[in-house]
Design a protein around this motif. Structure first.
Motif, PDB file in Angstrom:
ATOM      1  N   ARG A   1       0.842  -1.190   0.000  1.00 51.96           N
ATOM      2  CA  ARG A   1       0.000   0.000   0.000  1.00 51.96           C
ATOM      3  C   ARG A   1       0.878   1.242   0.000  1.00 51.96           C
ATOM      4  NH1 ARG A   1      -5.174  -1.020   0.680  1.00 51.96           N
ATOM      5  NH2 ARG A   1      -5.637   1.125   1.285  1.00 51.96           N
ATOM      6  N   GLU A   2       0.529   2.207  -0.848  1.00 57.78           N
ATOM      7  CA  GLU A   2       1.279   3.458  -0.944  1.00 57.78           C
ATOM      8  C   GLU A   2       0.596   4.536  -0.111  1.00 57.78           C
ATOM      9  OE1 GLU A   2       4.010   4.649  -2.016  1.00 57.78           O
ATOM     10  OE2 GLU A   2       4.805   2.976  -3.183  1.00 57.78           O
ATOM     11  N   PRO A   3       1.293   5.109   0.886  1.00 56.59           N
ATOM     12  CA  PRO A   3       0.720   6.218   1.657  1.00 56.59           C
ATOM     13  C   PRO A   3       0.620   7.478   0.799  1.00 56.59           C
ATOM     14  CG  PRO A   3       2.548   5.169   2.828  1.00 56.59           C
ATOM     15  CD  PRO A   3       2.588   4.666   1.427  1.00 56.59           C
ATOM     16  N   LEU A   4      -0.440   8.259   1.020  1.00 50.51           N
ATOM     17  CA  LEU A   4      -0.674   9.499   0.294  1.00 50.51           C
ATOM     18  C   LEU A   4      -0.523  10.686   1.240  1.00 50.51           C
ATOM     19  CD1 LEU A   4      -3.872   8.453  -1.695  1.00 50.51           C
ATOM     20  CD2 LEU A   4      -1.493   8.354  -2.474  1.00 50.51           C
ATOM     21  N   VAL A   5      -0.196  11.841   0.686  1.00 47.05           N
ATOM     22  CA  VAL A   5      -0.010  13.039   1.501  1.00 47.05           C
ATOM     23  C   VAL A   5      -0.464  14.261   0.712  1.00 47.05           C
ATOM     24  CG1 VAL A   5       2.392  13.271   0.742  1.00 47.05           C
ATOM     25  CG2 VAL A   5       1.657  14.375   2.854  1.00 47.05           C
ATOM     26  N   LEU A   6      -1.163  15.189   1.389  1.00 48.94           N
ATOM     27  CA  LEU A   6      -1.576  16.458   0.785  1.00 48.94           C
ATOM     28  C   LEU A   6      -0.489  17.484   1.081  1.00 48.94           C
ATOM     29  CD1 LEU A   6      -3.945  17.895  -0.685  1.00 48.94           C
ATOM     30  CD2 LEU A   6      -4.776  18.576   1.578  1.00 48.94           C
ATOM     31  N   VAL A   7       0.059  18.109   0.039  1.00 49.30           N
ATOM     32  CA  VAL A   7       1.216  18.986   0.213  1.00 49.30           C
ATOM     33  C   VAL A   7       0.977  20.359  -0.408  1.00 49.30           C
ATOM     34  CG1 VAL A   7       2.894  17.105   0.314  1.00 49.30           C
ATOM     35  CG2 VAL A   7       2.286  18.085  -1.907  1.00 49.30           C
ATOM     36  N   CYS A   8       1.760  21.320   0.086  1.00 48.87           N
ATOM     37  CA  CYS A   8       1.765  22.670  -0.470  1.00 48.87           C
ATOM     38  C   CYS A   8       3.138  23.268  -0.229  1.00 48.87           C
ATOM     39  CB  CYS A   8       0.679  23.549   0.161  1.00 48.87           C
ATOM     40  SG  CYS A   8       0.971  23.939   1.902  1.00 48.87           S
ATOM     41  N   SER A   9       3.368  24.463  -0.748  1.00 47.96           N
ATOM     42  CA  SER A   9       4.604  25.192  -0.486  1.00 47.96           C
ATOM     43  C   SER A   9       4.594  25.720   0.941  1.00 47.96           C
ATOM     44  CB  SER A   9       4.723  26.361  -1.475  1.00 47.96           C
ATOM     45  OG  SER A   9       5.674  27.302  -1.024  1.00 47.96           O
ATOM     46  N   PRO A  10       5.757  25.827   1.602  1.00 44.49           N
ATOM     47  CA  PRO A  10       5.802  26.410   2.951  1.00 44.49           C
ATOM     48  C   PRO A  10       5.260  27.839   2.992  1.00 44.49           C
ATOM     49  CG  PRO A  10       7.849  25.270   2.465  1.00 44.49           C
ATOM     50  CD  PRO A  10       7.068  25.307   1.181  1.00 44.49           C
ATOM     51  N   GLU A  11       5.271  28.542   1.847  1.00 42.49           N
ATOM     52  CA  GLU A  11       4.787  29.918   1.807  1.00 42.49           C
ATOM     53  C   GLU A  11       3.288  30.001   1.512  1.00 42.49           C
ATOM     54  OE1 GLU A  11       7.721  29.061   0.069  1.00 42.49           O
ATOM     55  OE2 GLU A  11       8.780  29.730   1.874  1.00 42.49           O
ATOM     56  N   HIS A  12       2.654  28.894   1.169  1.00 42.38           N
ATOM     57  CA  HIS A  12       1.234  28.908   0.855  1.00 42.38           C
ATOM     58  C   HIS A  12       0.421  29.073   2.142  1.00 42.38           C
ATOM     59  CE1 HIS A  12      -2.700  27.482  -0.560  1.00 42.38           C
ATOM     60  NE2 HIS A  12      -2.265  27.709  -1.789  1.00 42.38           N
ATOM     61  N   PRO A  13      -0.705  29.810   2.101  1.00 44.57           N
ATOM     62  CA  PRO A  13      -1.521  29.967   3.315  1.00 44.57           C
ATOM     63  C   PRO A  13      -1.933  28.653   3.965  1.00 44.57           C
ATOM     64  CG  PRO A  13      -2.245  31.498   1.619  1.00 44.57           C
ATOM     65  CD  PRO A  13      -1.209  30.610   0.973  1.00 44.57           C
TER      66      PRO A  13
ATOM     67  N   GLN B   1      -7.945  12.507   6.728  1.00 45.77           N
ATOM     68  CA  GLN B   1      -7.054  11.369   6.523  1.00 45.77           C
ATOM     69  C   GLN B   1      -7.316  10.770   5.147  1.00 45.77           C
ATOM     70  OE1 GLN B   1      -4.557  10.151   8.658  1.00 45.77           O
ATOM     71  NE2 GLN B   1      -4.965  12.172   9.530  1.00 45.77           N
ATOM     72  N   PHE B   2      -6.230  10.528   4.415  1.00 42.13           N
ATOM     73  CA  PHE B   2      -6.339   9.947   3.083  1.00 42.13           C
ATOM     74  C   PHE B   2      -5.870   8.498   3.151  1.00 42.13           C
ATOM     75  CE2 PHE B   2      -5.312  14.466   2.626  1.00 42.13           C
ATOM     76  CZ  PHE B   2      -6.482  14.891   2.022  1.00 42.13           C
ATOM     77  N   PRO B   3      -6.743   7.547   2.833  1.00 40.36           N
ATOM     78  CA  PRO B   3      -6.343   6.138   2.925  1.00 40.36           C
ATOM     79  C   PRO B   3      -5.244   5.803   1.932  1.00 40.36           C
ATOM     80  CG  PRO B   3      -8.456   6.355   1.813  1.00 40.36           C
ATOM     81  CD  PRO B   3      -8.121   7.708   2.354  1.00 40.36           C
ATOM     82  N   ASP B   4      -4.349   4.904   2.334  1.00 38.47           N
ATOM     83  CA  ASP B   4      -3.310   4.438   1.420  1.00 38.47           C
ATOM     84  C   ASP B   4      -3.966   3.770   0.211  1.00 38.47           C
ATOM     85  OD1 ASP B   4      -1.723   5.205   3.504  1.00 38.47           O
ATOM     86  OD2 ASP B   4      -1.203   3.175   4.149  1.00 38.47           O
ATOM     87  N   VAL B   5      -3.263   3.793  -0.912  1.00 43.51           N
ATOM     88  CA  VAL B   5      -3.780   3.158  -2.127  1.00 43.51           C
ATOM     89  C   VAL B   5      -3.065   1.822  -2.329  1.00 43.51           C
ATOM     90  CG1 VAL B   5      -2.149   4.374  -3.632  1.00 43.51           C
ATOM     91  CG2 VAL B   5      -4.274   3.479  -4.583  1.00 43.51           C
ATOM     92  N   THR B   6      -3.800   0.808  -2.740  1.00 42.84           N
ATOM     93  CA  THR B   6      -3.260  -0.543  -2.886  1.00 42.84           C
ATOM     94  C   THR B   6      -2.439  -0.679  -4.160  1.00 42.84           C
ATOM     95  OG1 THR B   6      -5.212  -1.407  -1.743  1.00 42.84           O
ATOM     96  CG2 THR B   6      -3.837  -3.001  -2.922  1.00 42.84           C
ATOM     97  N   VAL B   7      -1.300  -1.362  -4.041  1.00 44.20           N
ATOM     98  CA  VAL B   7      -0.484  -1.708  -5.210  1.00 44.20           C
ATOM     99  C   VAL B   7      -0.810  -3.144  -5.591  1.00 44.20           C
ATOM    100  CG1 VAL B   7       1.835  -1.882  -6.176  1.00 44.20           C
ATOM    101  CG2 VAL B   7       1.347  -0.188  -4.393  1.00 44.20           C
ATOM    102  N   GLN B   8      -1.331  -3.343  -6.801  1.00 44.69           N
ATOM    103  CA  GLN B   8      -1.732  -4.667  -7.279  1.00 44.69           C
ATOM    104  C   GLN B   8      -0.779  -5.134  -8.378  1.00 44.69           C
ATOM    105  OE1 GLN B   8      -4.639  -6.225  -6.188  1.00 44.69           O
ATOM    106  NE2 GLN B   8      -5.991  -4.596  -5.468  1.00 44.69           N
TER     107      GLN B   8
END
Length: 307
Positions: A166-178, A274-281
């Protein structure tokens, strides 16, 4: 019959283009054309209709293709038997064609190929970048031996899928973004964002067909109150990362694709749902033989994926 002619014919049939087939076979186009013409002469049958945009199998060509693929698979089996009987010193060898989406190609598969070269130096991996629909079609046509799919739920009558990790997911932005303020525990805005708040942001996501991006967009649209979120989709993960690092918006990506940027401070994680991990098949055709080389690759893959 020279099976090289059959191999060239099958490659042209799969690509529908002489130039593309030549690139895939590492041949000049004139050689590919000569192989096809030689096979047509030997069979006394026109295999392709030549059109301005490429070639299309004739009715007879479609029938020949099915038999040609059977002959090529039998040849692979024969070579494997010879190898196991000592023809290559008992070592596993051969070529494996594997596909995966860019998420895995960039983050996981270089380590897989490097490890396989150490354990089985006679195995050659031909790596293709494909989404789920293209990969399933290529497995059915025989263009691929194996495919990695980022899908939680898969159900194909003729394609066997085995979860590997399973691949973990993450929501990201720039450190300068609000939105980065939500990652700071001591910030007044440090409370996690909800879906309604996220739906008001701009996004740079992986291309259509990326399963986790498609699901994320569905949630954003469902939570939008008024105007839909502004979403730009790219065929390149690097393009999406670059836009986000420039402060233009947010992106949902596999953590493995941004771990270096997070560590270096070029990106930061946004606190939110929370974003669920995605399965690698691991996918393969149920009715096709799995060569020893492909089996060696399949055995190596789980060691490089998170569980």
């Amino acid at each position: 019959m020279d099976t090289r002619l059959l191999h060239t014919f099958a490659t042209v049939a799969r690509t529908g283009n002489l130039t593309a087939a030549a690139e895939r076979l590492h041949l000049v186009q004139s050689t590919v054309t000569a192989h096809v013409q030689a096979l047509e002469k030997e069979l006394d049958l026109r295999l392709f209709d030549r059109l301005p945009r490429g070639v299309v199998l004739t009715g007879g060509g479609r029938e020949v293709l099915a038999q040609a693929e059977a002959v090529l698979e039998a040849e692979s089996r024969l070579r494997a038997v010879a190898a196991s009987a000592g023809g290559t010193g008992g070592r596993v060898s051969g070529r494996v064609v594997l596909s995966a989406g860019e998420t895995l190609v960039s983050a996981r598969l270089p380590g897989v190929v490097a490890a396989l070269r150490r354990s089985h130096p006679g195995v050659e991996v031909d790596l293709r970048t494909m989404g789920t629909a293209a990969a399933v079609a290529a497995l059915r046509s025989g263009e691929l031996d194996l495919a990695l799919l980022l899908e939680d739920d898969v159900a194909f009558r003729d394609i066997e899928c085995t979860p590997l990790g399973r691949e973990p997911l993450v929501l990201v932005c720039s450190p300068e973004h609000p939105a980065a303020a939500r990652s700071a525990d001591d910030s007044p805005a440090g409370s996690p964002a909800d879906w309604a708040e996220l739906a008001r942001e701009d996004y740079f996501l992986h291309e259509q067909g990326c399963s986790y991006s498609d699901r994320f967009i569905e949630r954003l649209l469902a939570a939008a109150e008024g105007a839909p979120p502004r979403i730009t989709r790219f065929g390149s993960l690097e393009a999406a990362r670059s836009c986000v690092a420039a402060g233009l918006g947010l992106s949902l990506l596999a953590r493995a694709n941004v771990v270096d940027a997070l560590a270096a401070g070029r990106l930061t994680e946004v606190s939110g749902p929370q974003f669920p991990d995605v399965t690698v098949q691991l996918a393969r055709h149920r009715q096709r033989w799995l060569s020893p080389a492909a089996a060696a690759l399949a055995a190596e893959l789980p060691q490089h994926l998170p569980h």
